[in-house]
Each structure stands twice: as structure tokens, then as C-alpha cells.
Design a protein around this motif. Structure first.
Motif, mmCIF file in Angstrom:
data_model
loop_
_atom_site.group_PDB
_atom_site.id
_atom_site.type_symbol
_atom_site.label_atom_id
_atom_site.label_comp_id
_atom_site.label_asym_id
_atom_site.label_seq_id
_atom_site.Cartn_x
_atom_site.Cartn_y
_atom_site.Cartn_z
ATOM 1 N N ALA A 205 0.824 -1.209 0.000
ATOM 2 C CA ALA A 205 0.000 0.000 0.000
ATOM 3 C C ALA A 205 0.856 1.257 0.000
ATOM 4 C CB ALA A 205 -0.939 -0.022 1.209
ATOM 5 N N ASP A 206 2.018 1.222 0.694
ATOM 6 C CA ASP A 206 2.829 2.438 0.745
ATOM 7 C C ASP A 206 3.384 2.802 -0.622
ATOM 8 O OD1 ASP A 206 4.452 0.209 0.762
ATOM 9 O OD2 ASP A 206 5.990 1.089 2.047
ATOM 10 N N VAL A 207 3.681 1.809 -1.450
ATOM 11 C CA VAL A 207 4.154 2.093 -2.811
ATOM 12 C C VAL A 207 3.032 2.695 -3.645
ATOM 13 C CG1 VAL A 207 4.999 1.044 -4.950
ATOM 14 C CG2 VAL A 207 5.963 0.345 -2.754
ATOM 15 N N ILE A 208 1.828 2.145 -3.535
ATOM 16 C CA ILE A 208 0.695 2.669 -4.295
ATOM 17 C C ILE A 208 0.384 4.100 -3.870
ATOM 18 C CG2 ILE A 208 -1.772 2.406 -4.767
ATOM 19 C CD1 ILE A 208 -0.087 0.330 -6.160
ATOM 20 N N LEU A 209 0.391 4.369 -2.578
ATOM 21 C CA LEU A 209 0.076 5.713 -2.106
ATOM 22 C C LEU A 209 1.150 6.716 -2.506
ATOM 23 C CD1 LEU A 209 -1.317 4.887 1.446
ATOM 24 C CD2 LEU A 209 -2.608 5.466 -0.623
ATOM 25 N N CYS A 231 -0.842 -8.299 -7.867
ATOM 26 C CA CYS A 231 -1.813 -8.025 -6.810
ATOM 27 C C CYS A 231 -1.366 -6.775 -6.074
ATOM 28 C CB CYS A 231 -1.903 -9.209 -5.851
ATOM 29 S SG CYS A 231 -2.914 -8.895 -4.379
ATOM 30 N N ILE A 232 -2.295 -5.883 -5.771
ATOM 31 C CA ILE A 232 -1.941 -4.686 -5.021
ATOM 32 C C ILE A 232 -2.679 -4.678 -3.684
ATOM 33 C CG2 ILE A 232 -1.555 -3.401 -7.162
ATOM 34 C CD1 ILE A 232 -4.087 -1.775 -6.408
ATOM 35 N N ILE A 233 -2.064 -4.026 -2.723
ATOM 36 C CA ILE A 233 -2.649 -3.889 -1.399
ATOM 37 C C ILE A 233 -3.017 -2.430 -1.180
ATOM 38 C CG2 ILE A 233 -2.245 -4.164 1.073
ATOM 39 C CD1 ILE A 233 -0.313 -6.404 0.388
ATOM 40 N N LEU A 234 -4.237 -2.196 -0.700
ATOM 41 C CA LEU A 234 -4.733 -0.835 -0.499
ATOM 42 C C LEU A 234 -5.220 -0.662 0.937
ATOM 43 C CD1 LEU A 234 -6.832 -0.297 -3.756
ATOM 44 C CD2 LEU A 234 -4.593 0.679 -3.231
ATOM 45 N N GLU A 239 -12.294 1.390 -2.356
ATOM 46 C CA GLU A 239 -12.914 0.572 -3.402
ATOM 47 C C GLU A 239 -12.752 1.185 -4.788
ATOM 48 O OE1 GLU A 239 -14.186 0.787 -0.394
ATOM 49 O OE2 GLU A 239 -14.106 -1.349 0.109
ATOM 50 N N LEU A 240 -12.880 2.516 -4.896
ATOM 51 C CA LEU A 240 -12.739 3.159 -6.198
ATOM 52 C C LEU A 240 -11.323 2.963 -6.738
ATOM 53 C CD1 LEU A 240 -13.809 4.856 -8.501
ATOM 54 C CD2 LEU A 240 -13.256 6.927 -7.186
ATOM 55 N N LEU A 241 -10.330 3.131 -5.869
ATOM 56 C CA LEU A 241 -8.948 2.904 -6.282
ATOM 57 C C LEU A 241 -8.743 1.437 -6.670
ATOM 58 C CD1 LEU A 241 -6.536 4.865 -6.457
ATOM 59 C CD2 LEU A 241 -5.765 3.972 -4.247
#
Length: 464
Positions: A205-209, A231-234, A239-241
Motif C-alpha cells: 500500500a505504501d508504494v501505491i500511495l 496483486c496490489i494492497i490498499l 474501493e474506487l482505487l
């Protein structure tokens, strides 16, 4: 994206609302109000995806999942199960029984549509790479689907630091049977073909953010990493992301805090499907190779020769290739081997001759079993003098040592006759190049036979 979607819900208003949303997105819809009707429609209509309510008047959604997965005709149809309750045990049971996802009502429309698009895209990819109906029996792959136990590799992409170390350790606990390594996004994007690629990238999640969803196309656009599942972790509630991530090509979205058991079920299913797809791809590539191979000698066959000659003709027409030579090789008096010792012995001899021919050729030469005891060698870039030298070497190699033959104590002596033809760039009649040059080499072969065998004759009928 077109697709046929089966909506299963006992409430008419729910079916109508879902159908309106799906038809607005240009999907075709079927509707069922009970489990038995759903099973019949799934069997008869083979929908691309099933939206299935957990609570039905006759059969619950878990049982329907189980029965769909147990039927070879319906076991690969994606299933989205939804329920009015967000019960963890229901969700885990649904995933174990084969549901691709378990959503809670009220359904988040953006996430629902993103998940539908993702599953249909995956289903289409699977269908396009599946073998024809008759192929499994031919290839020995007709057995039922089974769990795969191959060792899988997972790479976790994170920003590093103590928090990342703890996070990666938690993930290793989620799937202890996997080889798991952690690396930064920059390291992942710099992976080269010499590195053992993972089956799965898990992006924290930290990479995505920090980097945004651009991470997904960055990974999927590179030859080195595009074959891995993603697979990504949020964070919770994104949900929209998550819907956007699915549309960009992520196979799965997990939300913090991770439920280890649920994550294991979801990731294990992705990996099983990937291994099934990889196995089908490997079988397909094997079939393609066998289509251009002679099953006895392992050499290329006439079909492959035609394709390569067309490519060489085009290169010569454009000047990309200056010369090309062809050798037509025939075993002398080979019929007597079959007549005296049988066809099994003849097959042994042909196999050994093929091995010796390979050893006598350049790495760039194309060796083909043309038919029976006749072979063809195509030599891109060779003129007639270079081709004659190779042909003479072949004669010596074939004749230098005897051949062990079943039913004979003495080694059998064999020889070959070879016809040679060559062309320069800029030749006329490009469309008939293969027929012309092979025909000239075949004429030279007949001259070699008539001249006493065990010799090389070029297209100019100059005996060696």
C-alpha cells in the motif's frame, strides 16, 4: 467489452437493477430466480460470468458454487457471490468453494464493474489460449482439473525500512509454501531476463500511495515482468482505487488490515490459474514445434522448409541476403536395408544419419527430412563452392563409419548422393524460388545417382 452475464437473485427488483446497469455497459444478461434454474442456465447457455446471490429459496450460493465447479462444463465460469451480510466465515467458505470474489450488499458499483471487467478479461485470455476441443485427448491432457503443487515465487514491492520488513514477514506467513523476496519498485523495473521471474508481484500500500496506480502499467508493459500476476494492497475503504487497479490490469486487490486466511485463498487461486495457463501455453508451444518436426529423426519437416524458403526468398529479393544454396541428399540403396533387416532397423539407420548430418553442418544451416530417405539442407549466405565443400564433408561423414543394424553382426556401410544448387540475390521469379532451387538440386541429385552414387553434383552437373 461484450459478454453474457447470468444474474441469480430471488428478488425481481434486484435482478432488474443489476440488468439495467449491465446492459448500460453493453453486456447481455440472463436471469434466474433460484438455484436450480441457475444451474440449468449455466449448463445450457455457458455464460461468461455469474452474479450469484448467497440467499436463494432452494439452494444457497455456496452449494451452487460447489456444483458449478464440480461440472466440467461450468467449472471455469467466473462467479461473483454477493450477500446482505459481511460475514467473514461466509466469505472464506465461498472462496474455498470456488467463488472468484465475495461482495457485500449494497454493492459498490464502481468496484463491481471493475471486478467484472477484470474477470471477463482473464476469462477471454484463458479461452484464447486454451487448446481445441479434440486436443487434450491427443496430447494426453484429458484428465480432470487438479490442484497444482509447483513451487511458486512471490516478489513483494515495498519502500523498505523496518515497517516493510515486518510487512514482508507477515506475507511470508500468509503463503509459507512460496519463495518470497522483497525489493523496491526500481529494482523490480530493472529486472532482466537472466533473473528468475516471480509468478506473482505483490505491491504494498505504501508504494501505491506514494507512486500511484502508474505502478501497474509500468510493471505490465515490460517484457521481463508482464508474465507475472499482479496483486496490489490498499488501505481499507479504497474501493474506487481498487476498481481502477483492476481496470489497469491488476489480478487482485487486497485491503488492509490483511486477513491471512482470505489472502491465502485469493492468491492461491490466482497462482493455480497461472500455472494452468502456463501448462496450456507450454503444451501449445510443444504442439507447434511438433507440427514442423519429423517424429522419427527430430529434424524439421517439409512444412518448416516451405516457411523458411519463403523468408529467405524475401531477404534475397530485398538484398538482405546475398546468396543461398540448397543440398538435396539421398541415401544410396536404402531400400535394401528395409528389405534385408526390416523397417525398425531402417529407422535406426535414418536416426543415426540425421545425427551425423547435424554434426557436419554449420549452425546457420537448416536441415530437413524431406521424405523417406531424402534430406534437404538450406544454406543461407552460401555460394555453390561453399555448398559443395559442405556436401563433400557430409559424404565423408556418412560413409566414414559403419552403422549398427538390428539382425546383423557386421556394421552396415552406407553412402549418400548429393545434388547442389545455389542462387545469388536479385534472381528472377522470386515467387517460385523454393520450387526452382530445390528442383535444380534434385536434378543434380539424379545426375549424381546416374554417375555412380556416393558423390556430389552441382546444378552445373560438374561431378565431384
Amino acid at each position: 467489452m461484450s459478454g453474457l452475464i447470468l444474474i441469480v437473485d430471488d428478488l425481481s427488483i434486484n435482478r432488474t437493477i443489476l440488468r439495467a446497469k449491465l446492459q448500460a455497459a453493453c453486456y447481455d444478461c440472463l436471469m434466474a430466480d433460484c438455484g436450480e434454474q441457475a444451474l440449468l442456465l449455466a449448463q445450457d447457455e455457458n455464460p461468461d460470468l455469474i452474479l450469484l446471490d448467497y440467499r436463494l429459496p432452494d439452494i444457497d450460493g455456496i452449494d451452487i458454487c460447489q456444483r458449478l465447479r464440480g461440472n466440467p462444463a461450468t467449472r471455469d465460469i467466473p462467479i461473483l457471490l454477493f450477500s446482505a451480510t459481511a460475514d467473514r466465515q461466509q466469505r472464506l467458505t465461498a472462496l474455498r468453494m470456488g467463488a472468484d470474489d465475495f461482495l457485500s450488499k449494497p454493492l459498490d458499483e464502481s468496484y463491481l464493474m471493475g471486478r467484472i471487467r477484470s474477470l471477463l478479461r482473464t476469462q477471454d485470455h484463458r479461452a484464447r489460449h486454451a487448446m481445441p476441443v479434440a486436443m487434450p485427448a491427443v496430447t494426453g491432457m484429458a484428465e480432470g482439473a487438479a490442484a497444482f503443487t509447483l513451487q511458486s515465487r512471490m516478489m513483494v514491492i515495498c519502500n523498505g525500512g523496518a515497517a516493510c520488513d515486518g510487512f514482508c514477514n507477515d506475507l511470508r506467513g500468509v503463503m509459507p509454501e512460496m519463495t518470497c523476496t522483497c525489493l523496491s519498485l526500481q529494482q523490480a523495473l530493472r529486472l532482466d531476463t537472466g533473473t528468475a521471474m516471480p509468478d506473482l508481484f505483490l505491491v504494498s500500500a505504501d508504494v501505491i500511495l506514494q507512486k500511484g496506480l502508474q505502478v501497474i502499467p509500468d510493471l505490465l508493459s515490460r517484457n521481463q515482468t508482464r508474465q507475472a500476476e499482479l496483486c496490489i494492497i490498499l488501505p481499507e475503504g479504497q474501493e474506487l482505487l481498487g476498481a481502477m487497479a483492476l481496470d489497469l490490469g491488476a489480478r487482485e486487490v487486497l485491503h488492509l488490515p490483511l486477513d491471512a486466511e482470505e489472502a491465502n485463498l485469493r492468491l492461491a487461486k490466482i497462482l493455480q490459474q497461472k500455472q494452468q495457463r502456463d501448462a496450456l501455453q507450454q503444451a501449445f508451444e510443444t504442439q507447434l514445434d511438433q507440427a514442423v518436426r519429423d517424429p522419427l529423426t527430430g529434424l524439421f519437416n517439409r512444412r518448416y522448409l516451405c516457411a523458411q524458403m519463403a523468408r529467405i526468398a524475401a531477404d534475397m529479393q530485398t538484398g538482405a541476403l546475398s546468396d543461398c544454396a540448397v543440398l538435396v541428399i539421398d541415401l544410396d540403396h536404402f531400400k535394401s536395408v528395409n528389405d534385408r533387416f526390416g523397417h525398425n532397423a531402417g529407422d535406426d539407420v535414418l536416426t543415426e544419419v540425421a545425427r551425423r548430418l547435424r554434426a557436419a553442418l554449420r549452425s546457420s544451416d537448416i536441415l530437413v527430412r524431406y521424405g523417406g530417405e531424402e534430406f534437404v539442407v538450406v544454406m543461407p549466405g552460401a555460394d555453390v563452392r561453399a555448398a559443395r565443400r559442405v556436401a563433400q564433408r557430409i559424404c565423408r561423414t556418412v560413409h566414414s563409419r559403419g552403422y549398427d543394424v538390428r539382425g546383423s553382426d557386421a556394421a552396415l556401410q552406407l553412402s549418400v548422393s548429393i545434388g547442389v544448387a545455389a542462387e545469388h540475390a536479385g534472381f528472377a521469379g522470386c515467387g517460385d524460388f523454393a520450387k526452382t532451387i530445390v528442383g535444380r538440386a534434385d536434378d543434380a541429385l539424379r545426375a549424381a545417382k546416374a554417375g555412380g552414387r556416393n558423390r556430389v553434383v552441382s546444378g552445373q552437373n560438374a561431378a565431384a
